[in-house]
Scaffold this motif. Structure first.
Motif, PDB file in Angstrom:
ATOM      1  N   UNK A  65      39.951  46.020  56.062  1.00  0.00           N
ATOM      2  CA  UNK A  65      40.281  45.724  54.666  1.00  0.00           C
ATOM      3  C   UNK A  65      41.020  46.878  53.979  1.00  0.00           C
ATOM      4  N   UNK A  66      41.427  47.864  54.744  1.00  0.00           N
ATOM      5  CA  UNK A  66      42.129  49.013  54.172  1.00  0.00           C
ATOM      6  C   UNK A  66      43.416  48.558  53.490  1.00  0.00           C
ATOM      7  N   UNK A  67      43.603  49.001  52.252  1.00  0.00           N
ATOM      8  CA  UNK A  67      44.807  48.665  51.499  1.00  0.00           C
ATOM      9  C   UNK A  67      44.816  47.272  50.905  1.00  0.00           C
ATOM     10  N   UNK A  68      43.716  46.526  51.028  1.00  0.00           N
ATOM     11  CA  UNK A  68      43.674  45.145  50.516  1.00  0.00           C
ATOM     12  C   UNK A  68      43.512  45.142  48.996  1.00  0.00           C
ATOM     13  N   UNK A  69      44.062  44.123  48.372  1.00  0.00           N
ATOM     14  CA  UNK A  69      43.948  43.938  46.922  1.00  0.00           C
ATOM     15  C   UNK A  69      42.831  42.927  46.642  1.00  0.00           C
ATOM     16  N   UNK A  70      41.747  43.322  45.988  1.00  0.00           N
ATOM     17  CA  UNK A  70      40.623  42.389  45.766  1.00  0.00           C
ATOM     18  C   UNK A  70      40.959  41.229  44.826  1.00  0.00           C
ATOM     19  N   UNK A  71      42.112  41.290  44.139  1.00  0.00           N
ATOM     20  CA  UNK A  71      42.499  40.181  43.270  1.00  0.00           C
ATOM     21  C   UNK A  71      43.596  39.308  43.897  1.00  0.00           C
ATOM     22  N   UNK A  72      43.906  39.547  45.188  1.00  0.00           N
ATOM     23  CA  UNK A  72      44.930  38.768  45.896  1.00  0.00           C
ATOM     24  C   UNK A  72      44.285  37.494  46.459  1.00  0.00           C
ATOM     25  N   UNK A  73      44.729  36.350  45.984  1.00  0.00           N
ATOM     26  CA  UNK A  73      44.128  35.074  46.404  1.00  0.00           C
ATOM     27  C   UNK A  73      44.271  34.834  47.900  1.00  0.00           C
ATOM     28  N   UNK A  74      45.347  35.319  48.495  1.00  0.00           N
ATOM     29  CA  UNK A  74      45.572  35.083  49.924  1.00  0.00           C
ATOM     30  C   UNK A  74      44.519  35.764  50.792  1.00  0.00           C
ATOM     31  N   UNK A  80      38.640  31.928  54.404  1.00  0.00           N
ATOM     32  CA  UNK A  80      38.051  30.624  54.068  1.00  0.00           C
ATOM     33  C   UNK A  80      37.002  30.759  52.959  1.00  0.00           C
ATOM     34  N   UNK A  81      37.353  31.579  51.957  1.00  0.00           N
ATOM     35  CA  UNK A  81      36.483  31.791  50.801  1.00  0.00           C
ATOM     36  C   UNK A  81      37.243  31.343  49.552  1.00  0.00           C
ATOM     37  N   UNK A  82      36.577  30.608  48.677  1.00  0.00           N
ATOM     38  CA  UNK A  82      37.225  30.174  47.430  1.00  0.00           C
ATOM     39  C   UNK A  82      37.466  31.384  46.518  1.00  0.00           C
ATOM     40  N   UNK A  83      38.656  31.426  45.914  1.00  0.00           N
ATOM     41  CA  UNK A  83      38.944  32.477  44.939  1.00  0.00           C
ATOM     42  C   UNK A  83      38.319  32.086  43.601  1.00  0.00           C
ATOM     43  N   UNK A  84      37.590  33.027  43.013  1.00  0.00           N
ATOM     44  CA  UNK A  84      36.898  32.773  41.747  1.00  0.00           C
ATOM     45  C   UNK A  84      37.474  33.707  40.686  1.00  0.00           C
ATOM     46  N   UNK A  85      38.172  33.166  39.690  1.00  0.00           N
ATOM     47  CA  UNK A  85      38.719  34.021  38.630  1.00  0.00           C
ATOM     48  C   UNK A  85      37.588  34.683  37.840  1.00  0.00           C
ATOM     49  N   UNK A 116      42.800  27.464  40.585  1.00  0.00           N
ATOM     50  CA  UNK A 116      43.112  28.439  41.624  1.00  0.00           C
ATOM     51  C   UNK A 116      42.783  27.953  43.030  1.00  0.00           C
ATOM     52  N   UNK A 117      42.135  26.787  43.153  1.00  0.00           N
ATOM     53  CA  UNK A 117      41.746  26.263  44.470  1.00  0.00           C
ATOM     54  C   UNK A 117      42.087  24.781  44.538  1.00  0.00           C
ATOM     55  N   UNK A 118      43.283  24.445  45.005  1.00  0.00           N
ATOM     56  CA  UNK A 118      43.751  23.046  44.996  1.00  0.00           C
ATOM     57  C   UNK A 118      42.800  22.071  45.690  1.00  0.00           C
ATOM     58  N   UNK A 119      42.065  22.527  46.707  1.00  0.00           N
ATOM     59  CA  UNK A 119      41.163  21.610  47.423  1.00  0.00           C
ATOM     60  C   UNK A 119      39.992  21.157  46.564  1.00  0.00           C
ATOM     61  N   UNK A 120      39.773  21.857  45.424  1.00  0.00           N
ATOM     62  CA  UNK A 120      38.674  21.480  44.521  1.00  0.00           C
ATOM     63  C   UNK A 120      39.172  20.745  43.282  1.00  0.00           C
ATOM     64  N   UNK A 121      40.466  20.409  43.248  1.00  0.00           N
ATOM     65  CA  UNK A 121      41.019  19.749  42.082  1.00  0.00           C
ATOM     66  C   UNK A 121      40.316  18.422  41.819  1.00  0.00           C
ATOM     67  N   UNK A 122      39.885  18.212  40.572  1.00  0.00           N
ATOM     68  CA  UNK A 122      39.195  16.982  40.127  1.00  0.00           C
ATOM     69  C   UNK A 122      37.828  16.790  40.776  1.00  0.00           C
ATOM     70  N   UNK A 123      37.252  17.870  41.304  1.00  0.00           N
ATOM     71  CA  UNK A 123      35.960  17.771  41.987  1.00  0.00           C
ATOM     72  C   UNK A 123      34.808  18.266  41.106  1.00  0.00           C
ATOM     73  N   UNK A 124      34.988  19.359  40.414  1.00  0.00           N
ATOM     74  CA  UNK A 124      33.867  20.027  39.741  1.00  0.00           C
ATOM     75  C   UNK A 124      33.527  19.370  38.405  1.00  0.00           C
ATOM     76  N   UNK A 125      32.243  19.353  38.056  1.00  0.00           N
ATOM     77  CA  UNK A 125      31.819  18.728  36.794  1.00  0.00           C
ATOM     78  C   UNK A 125      32.168  19.601  35.587  1.00  0.00           C
ATOM     79  N   UNK A 126      32.706  18.969  34.551  1.00  0.00           N
ATOM     80  CA  UNK A 126      32.968  19.657  33.281  1.00  0.00           C
ATOM     81  C   UNK A 126      32.148  18.950  32.203  1.00  0.00           C
TER      82      UNK A 126
END
Length: 713
Positions: A65-74, A80-85, A116-126
């Motif tokens: 993980x050297x040099x990695x950006x913790x706010x980089x979604x990629x 295989x972890x969901x990005x959480x703003x 930020x996670x297209x696979x969860x679009x229209x899935x989560x309860x609001x």
């Protein structure tokens, strides 16, 4: 399974503790709505935990993980972890949990995650800013879910929260009853299907997937048998969008790829989302006997290779839909209503015949009733194999209708030993093992020729027969000896009581009896039971009298709950004494039979101490010398006062409550104390005669069975 310590030296699984705590915070929210609130929070907790764990590694920047950006979604996508703003991270939300606008904060968090996670679009309860969800209670839920101990690894958090998520799905299904069956198949049934089908490798398909339980269990099966999870891929379809959202969360929380789990509101028949799929395994629990499946629009559909299913019942449409999607070597395990085993309505008999003559049916298991949330009607498991290697021209029929234990009066469960019995029977049969043999009353390997003789009916009960279970000869002999040894004493006791009964009846006067107007409160006060906490009940200890134990003029003491001695000492004022009159203060209003009505009266006759639970009252006698207690008991437990208590009880719907003042203000007409004693003596003698007759009758029935069994041994 994660455990947490509990008082009284017992342990309670964490998911049960969480359910009890969450249920207290539910207040007046309907279970159908509340499940999205709590399950959404559990899901949010999981993805936030997984995110924050990887975030910390990326921030440290060590090793790979050297040099990695913790706010980089990629970076998160690669793992295989969901990005959480930031506004959706659990630590942020928990810091806002006590604020009145917490509902709005959670809804915004769900929106941000979907963005930020297209696979969860229209899935989560609001649903968290709605007016019926109190911000204080929501904050309590966030703290509750936040305190779940997850451990250090993503896999561990998925295991704990996945288990909690599944447990909550089951409890919500139980709370919703029939509607719960639309999104949840009981875990025991799912485990049985998967263990018998053995989906080690390939494509797994469920075209009516509910909340995704079949997929979760399939992947668990692979892991438990040291397989590779990546060797199976899942395909699903669901017509209810709300249920589909539950499935997407259920799968995501376990790291299962749900990209091929599709939703459209037309359903699998009218809008097949996987038209070209040929699956290795189909595992499904379709709606039973569905009459609204648009069959009139599909008369010439290409899936009907074995006959056109009737318009008013989708059972054989589902079976052919499953077959259509099976690969040449594919297998299916599905649940259907028992009627499909024998029905000849319209074309159903013809289609079943074609299945059997095409040698597609491998095994049928008739299940006990009350296994499903959506219906109490019995169902069966069908195992279909397009490429039978064993048992060609033969079908294994298993009658499991006597299996299972009642979880409550409406729901039955198969235990682990029973499931294993069914699995072993099937495995032994299909491998031609010497371990398999037909068992009378349980299972039989039936040739197609014999099935033909029964008009191609597949009900196992037609074939397996009934096993006659005879007791050991010494047990039968003992029962007969008991009859021989006691017959004289029974006859003498009955003769003595008959003389006494004749005497009291002949002395009954036909003269009019003077009666005087009183209120129950002139002689009694009412004392309610204790409000025991759920955690105060233990498996063994001192018995508690609950409302379920009080019936009209009798007590059912074979199914009681218990408290510890320490707890009993805290509630010593609520100990019941012999000859106390008990009255139920909550119950139905004429619905469900007298055993469930409000205002049932019974007398406590036990010498052993019992403790009174809430919703039952004791009539404490305050003037013992001026009335005959037995007479009052007979009076207020008769049909007139039983119906009177029901009528004066207050409450909406079927549930009603009696207040102490209503009971104490009830008018009663009493004869003189001498007449009370005389009449109660007569009634008591008649009751003794009735009870003796019951006791002797039960002994004679038992002896009758023993005498007949002696002739059969």
């Amino acid at each position: 399974m994660a455990k947490a310590k509990k008082n009284n030296n017992t342990e309670e699984p964490i998911e049960k503790q969480l359910w009890k705590a969450a249920d207290k915070l539910r207040k007046n929210i309907d279970a159908a709505e509340y499940k999205h609130i709590i399950l959404g929070l559990i899901f949010l907790k999981y993805i936030s935990h997984a995110f924050e764990e990887l975030f910390d590694k990326l921030k440290k920047g060590e090793g790979e993980y050297a040099g990695a950006d913790p706010e980089d979604k990629d970076e998160y996508k690669a793992e295989n972890v969901f990005f959480v703003p930031e506004i959706a991270r659990w630590s942020y939300l928990q810091s806002k949990a006590k604020l009145p606008e917490i509902g709005k904060e959670v809804d915004q968090a769900m929106d941000a995650i979907e963005k930020d996670n297209p696979s969860l679009r229209d899935v989560l309860p609001k649903v968290y800013a709605r007016g019926n969800l109190d911000p204080t209670n929501l904050g309590g839920l966030i703290d509750l879910v936040g305190n779940i101990a997850l451990g250090d690894a993503k896999a561990r958090s998925a295991d704990v929260l996945g288990h909690v998520f599944e447990y909550f799905l089951g409890e919500f299904a139980l709370a919703e009853g029939k509607k719960g069956g639309q999104f949840y198949t009981p875990r025991g049934v799912v485990e049985l299907l998967v263990e018998m089908l053995e989906p080690y490798k390939g494509r797994v398909f469920d075209p009516c997937c509910g909340s995704g339980g079949m997929f979760v269990q399939s992947e668990k099966f692979v892991v438990d048998h040291q397989g590779r999870v990546n060797d199976i891929s899942i395909y699903g379809q669901e017509s209810n969008q709300t249920t589909w959202r539950l499935a997407k969360m259920n799968l995501a929380i376990r790291g299962i790829d749900s990209s091929q789990v599709k939703w459209n509101n037309e359903g699998s028949f009218l809008n097949n989302s996987h038209k070209d799929l040929k699956a290795d395994y189909v595992i499904a629990n379709p709606p039973f006997n569905d009459s609204d499946w648009s069959g009139d629009l599909l008369r010439k559909d290409g899936r009907w290779q074995y006959g056109v299913p009737p318009v008013k019942n989708a059972n054989y449409a589902w079976l052919q839909h499953f077959l259509f999607h099976l690969a040449p070597h594919g297998k299916a395990g599905v649940v259907l209503a028992n009627g499909a085993l024998t029905s000849n309505t319209s074309t159903e008999g013809e289609i079943r015949t074609n299945f059997i003559t095409s040698d597609l049916i491998e095994c049928i298991i008739a299940l006990p009733d009350k296994l499903f949330y959506s219906t109490h009607i019995p169902a069966s498991l069908w195992f279909i194999n397009r490429n039978k290697k064993f048992g060609k021209g033969v079908v294994l029929l298993i009658d499991g209708r006597k299996l299972g234990r009642l979880r409550n009066k409406n729901l039955r469960e198969l235990d682990e030993d029973e499931r294993q019995l069914l699995i072993n029977t099937f495995n032994n049969w299909k491998t031609s093992s010497e371990k398999y043999s037909d068992i009378e009353g349980f299972c039989k390997s039936v040739r197609v020729d014999e099935i033909k003789e029964n008009d191609y009916a597949l009900n196992p009960g037609y074939y397996v027969g009934v096993k006659e279970v005879l007791p050991r000869e010494d047990i039968v002999d003992k029962k007969i000896l008991i009859l021989q040894e006691n017959i004289d004493s029974w006859i003498n006791e009955e003769d003595s009581l008959n003389k006494c009964l004749k005497e009291v009846i002949m002395n009954i006067s036909l003269n009019k009896v003077d009666k005087f107007k009183h209120k129950i409160g002139d002689f009694f006060k009412v004392k309610g039971g204790a409000s025991f906490k759920g955690k105060e009940f233990v498996s063994k200890g001192l018995p508690v009298m609950k409302i379920k134990n009080v019936k009209p003029r009798r007590l059912l003491l074979d199914n009681v709950d218990y408290i510890s001695i320490d707890t009993a000492n805290k509630y010593s004022d609520f100990m019941i004494s012999p000859n106390d009159l008990l009255i139920t203060m909550t119950g139905n209003r004429f619905e469900g039979g007298k055993d469930s009505w409000v205002g049932k009266v019974a007398m406590f006759k036990e010498e052993k101490p019992y403790y009174l639970n809430q919703r039952v009252g004791i009539l404490n006698l305050i003037k013992p010398k001026v009335i005959e207690l037995n007479y009052i008991y007979y009076l207020i437990s008769n049909d007139y006062y039983q119906e009177y208590f029901v009528k004066i009880a207050r409450g909406s719907g079927g549930q009603s409550n009696l207040s102490p003042s209503q009971i104490l203000n009830t008018i009663i007409y009493l004869p003189s104390i001498e007449d009370q004693r005389k009449f109660s003596g007569i009634i008591e003698t008649i009751d003794r005669k009735r009870n003796l007759n019951k006791r002797i009758s039960a002994k004679l029935i038992e002896a009758n069975k023993a005498i007949f069994q002696k002739s059969r041994i």
